[in-house]
Motif scaffolding. Structure first.
Motif, PDB file in Angstrom:
ATOM      1  N   ALA A  14       0.817  -1.216   0.000  1.00 23.91           N
ATOM      2  CA  ALA A  14       0.000   0.000   0.000  1.00 23.91           C
ATOM      3  C   ALA A  14       0.853   1.269   0.000  1.00 23.91           C
ATOM      4  O   ALA A  14       1.979   1.280   0.499  1.00 23.91           O
ATOM      5  N   VAL A  15       0.281   2.326  -0.561  1.00 25.38           N
ATOM      6  CA  VAL A  15       0.858   3.674  -0.439  1.00 25.38           C
ATOM      7  C   VAL A  15       0.027   4.395   0.622  1.00 25.38           C
ATOM      8  O   VAL A  15      -1.184   4.583   0.455  1.00 25.38           O
ATOM      9  N   ILE A  16       0.671   4.741   1.714  1.00 24.22           N
ATOM     10  CA  ILE A  16      -0.056   5.278   2.869  1.00 24.22           C
ATOM     11  C   ILE A  16       0.358   6.732   3.100  1.00 24.22           C
ATOM     12  O   ILE A  16       1.546   7.038   3.221  1.00 24.22           O
ATOM     13  N   TYR A  17      -0.634   7.595   3.116  1.00 26.31           N
ATOM     14  CA  TYR A  17      -0.399   9.041   3.234  1.00 26.31           C
ATOM     15  C   TYR A  17      -0.660   9.446   4.676  1.00 26.31           C
ATOM     16  O   TYR A  17      -1.727   9.187   5.227  1.00 26.31           O
ATOM     17  N   GLN A  18       0.318  10.081   5.290  1.00 28.08           N
ATOM     18  CA  GLN A  18       0.186  10.474   6.690  1.00 28.08           C
ATOM     19  C   GLN A  18      -0.411  11.863   6.807  1.00 28.08           C
ATOM     20  O   GLN A  18       0.149  12.839   6.299  1.00 28.08           O
ATOM     21  N   ILE A  19      -1.533  11.952   7.516  1.00 30.17           N
ATOM     22  CA  ILE A  19      -2.162  13.256   7.761  1.00 30.17           C
ATOM     23  C   ILE A  19      -1.915  13.681   9.198  1.00 30.17           C
ATOM     24  O   ILE A  19      -2.188  12.935  10.144  1.00 30.17           O
TER      25      ILE A  19
END
Ligand code: GLC
Length: 558
Positions: A14-19
């Motif tokens: 997965a490509v996981i975007y940190q907010i």
């Protein structure tokens, strides 16, 4: 979702975007980001091409450590919104193909948490105090703290309480700030409560949890001093063998949720900072955590031998436990890559953080672009910290009076702290707040540098040479290219200080970390480059993604 993994095993590539919710987008105009802001920007994330979002803590918190001081795990902080909004956001994200990961902070709670308030109000030796590490002091009158353990935040790790009559009382342990008392993981209430919290969020449809300070929970109850050179498992407050049982029970909780096509497996991601890679991968055995952040790679300088060594060690150590690697260039705790890679010492270390280190941002930007291609081509999952896709630099000129980070405060201002990578994102327009907040809003909680007018999402969407355009292109290719994501990689030689590897039958990634151009290896097609090519050459600090020429690549296989 990468093409290699089934929906169930979505997390393997997965490509996981940190907010960082405070600084992503402000929906209600109070100058602080919130869930309404994230909701309004879901299309941006879907267009970027990410598979999941990891939210740093969004729970009720006095914000003594940016939300890592949780007062109530089942309540959303009013600055961010409501539980109903969180549930709607999880569902709305899923509707555009994006899973949600929440942050769990099991090592400590806020000093405002009701358990700690009850413990302070109770007497020494009471059941309320047993959930924490309350202890009498040493020396005459108990005036010395029980141990001299070091804190990742600088400063002391014990604070003395006052008895109801005002006399000095017991001490309590806090590895981080005094507003973050450590929980006692030998206590059954602590274990039960966290498993309930996991269920609370899994029941609300989250796909995973990121576990804060995952190697610190268990302490040696004898409270010995830290040995000078602790062997494996010998540190009194880090990487204790008892931790693995905790994560085995958490895995049982995660695995008790159905992993059908729509939901996929619920995952556990560890924040495990450990220098010893063999100890690190023990957390990734098949009945423990699914993945953990690869801080070794994050901390390495921009140097071919260093990066290659880290990649090899990562893959070799993960293989026996069957866990995929993760590739992380930054997060809310570390210096932004554009700044870090523009310095003479381009490695990362908390100890070495200093104000005013000379930085060449042009060089840093070139390298950060190449690093994006490198990390997205490696086997496993990928993390992107909000704003890295815009190439934001660290905001170092931030006025010291605005810094609230305990790392800054507890070091007496020697350590700049972490606000420089937590500045509200620039979305549009030519002046602050750059579309972060609606018109007429309160000032943003941290000011944005005016020169970020050049880095807004709006400007970058209109510029095919922008960092954002590069990230969108690379994520699109990563999703479509069968060799990328989970699976093997094979190095091939392409010159000194050049990293070159193949993925699958025809994909190749070449990164030139030398100080001169090198010829591009034989290829049929250039898919993407991080900067302009120089004729047939790949310039210094530039990366290329290629479809390799079959005959050349076979010859170069190792
Ligand atoms: C983790 C978090 C960091 C926080 C610390 C204490 O390292 O990433 O932001 O300050 O834990 O909870």
């Amino acid at each position: 979702m990468g093409s290699q993994a089934s929906e169930r095993l979505w997390w393997r590539d997965a490509v996981i975007y940190q907010i960082y919710p405070r600084s992503f987008a402000d929906g209600d105009g109070d100058g602080t980001g919130d869930l309404a802001g994230v909701r309004s920007r879901l299309d941006y994330l879907a267009d970027l091409g990410v598979d999941a979002i990891w939210f740093t803590p969004w729970y009720l918190s006095p914000m003594a450590d940016g939300g890592y001081d949780v007062a109530d795990y089942r309540v959303i902080d009013p600055a961010f919104g409501t539980l109903a909004e969180a549930e709607e956001l999880i569902a709305a994200a899923l509707a555009v193909g994006i899973r949600t990961i929440v942050d769990i902070v099991p090592n400590h709670v806020s000093d405002q948490h009701q358990w700690f308030q009850a413990a302070l109000a109770a007497r020494p030796g009471s059941p309320e105090r047993a959930r924490f590490w309350f202890h009498p002091g040493r020396g005459p009158g108990g005036a010395e703290m029980p141990t001299r353990w070091a804190s990742p935040f600088n400063g002391e790790t014990w604070t003395r309480t006052k008895n109801p009559d005002g006399t000095p009382g017991e001490w309590y342990l806090h590895l981080f700030s005094s507003a973050q008392p450590d929980l006692n993981w030998d206590h059954p209430d602590v274990r039960r409560e966290h498993e309930d919290v996991l269920r609370f969020w899994f029941d609300r449809g989250v796909a995973g949890v990121r576990i804060d300070s995952a190697a610190l929970l268990v302490k040696d109850p004898a409270l010995p001093e830290e040995p000078a050179n602790p062997g494996p498992g010998e540190h009194p407050a880090s990487d204790r063998d008892e931790l693995h049982d905790i994560y085995r029970s958490w895995r049982t909780v995660a695995d008790s949720y159905p992993s059908d096509v729509t939901s996929g497996e619920r995952i556990l991601v560890g924040e495990v900072w450990l220098p010893d890679v063999d100890r690190f991968v023990r957390y990734l055995r098949p009945d423990e955590l699914h993945t953990a952040f690869n801080f070794d790679f994050l901390a390495r300088p921009w140097d071919a031998a260093e990066l290659r060594e880290s990649i090899d060690a990562t893959l070799a150590s993960h293989a026996p436990v069957g866990a995929p690697a993760t590739w992380v260039l930054s997060n809310h705790d570390v210096t932004r890559p554009v700044t870090r890679y523009g310095r003479a010492d381009s490695g990362f270390s908390f100890e070495a953080k200093r104000m005013g280190t000379p930085t060449d941002l042009e060089l840093g930007r070139r390298r950060a672009r190449a690093a994006a291609l490198l990390s997205a081509a490696l086997p496993g999952s990928l993390y992107i910290y909000q704003g890295d896709e815009l190439g934001l630099p660290e905001f170092e000129e931030l006025d010291n009076t605005l810094r609230q980070d305990p790392m800054f405060l507890r070091s007496g201002g020697v350590d700049p702290g972490r606000e420089g990578c937590r500045v509200p994102l620039p979305w549009s327009g030519d002046a602050p707040p750059f579309g972060f907040s609606p018109a007429g809003a309160a000032p943003t909680w941290l000011p944005q540098p005016p020169e970020w007018a050049e880095l807004t999402v709006e400007k970058q969407l209109a510029d095919p040479g922008s960092m954002l355009a590069l990230y969108r292109a690379l994520l699109r290719i990563r999703r479509a290219e069968p060799g990328l994501g989970d699976g093997p990689m094979i190095w091939f030689p392409a010159g000194d200080d050049v990293l070159a590897f193949r993925r699958g039958p025809r994909f190749a990634c070449v990164v030139n970390l030398s100080d001169r151009p090198v010829p591009l290896p034989g290829h049929e097609r250039v898919l993407l480059t991080s900067g302009p090519l120089a004729g047939a050459d790949l310039p210094s600090d530039t990366a290329a993604w290629l479809h390799a020429a079959p005959q050349r690549s076979t010859q170069h296989d190792q």
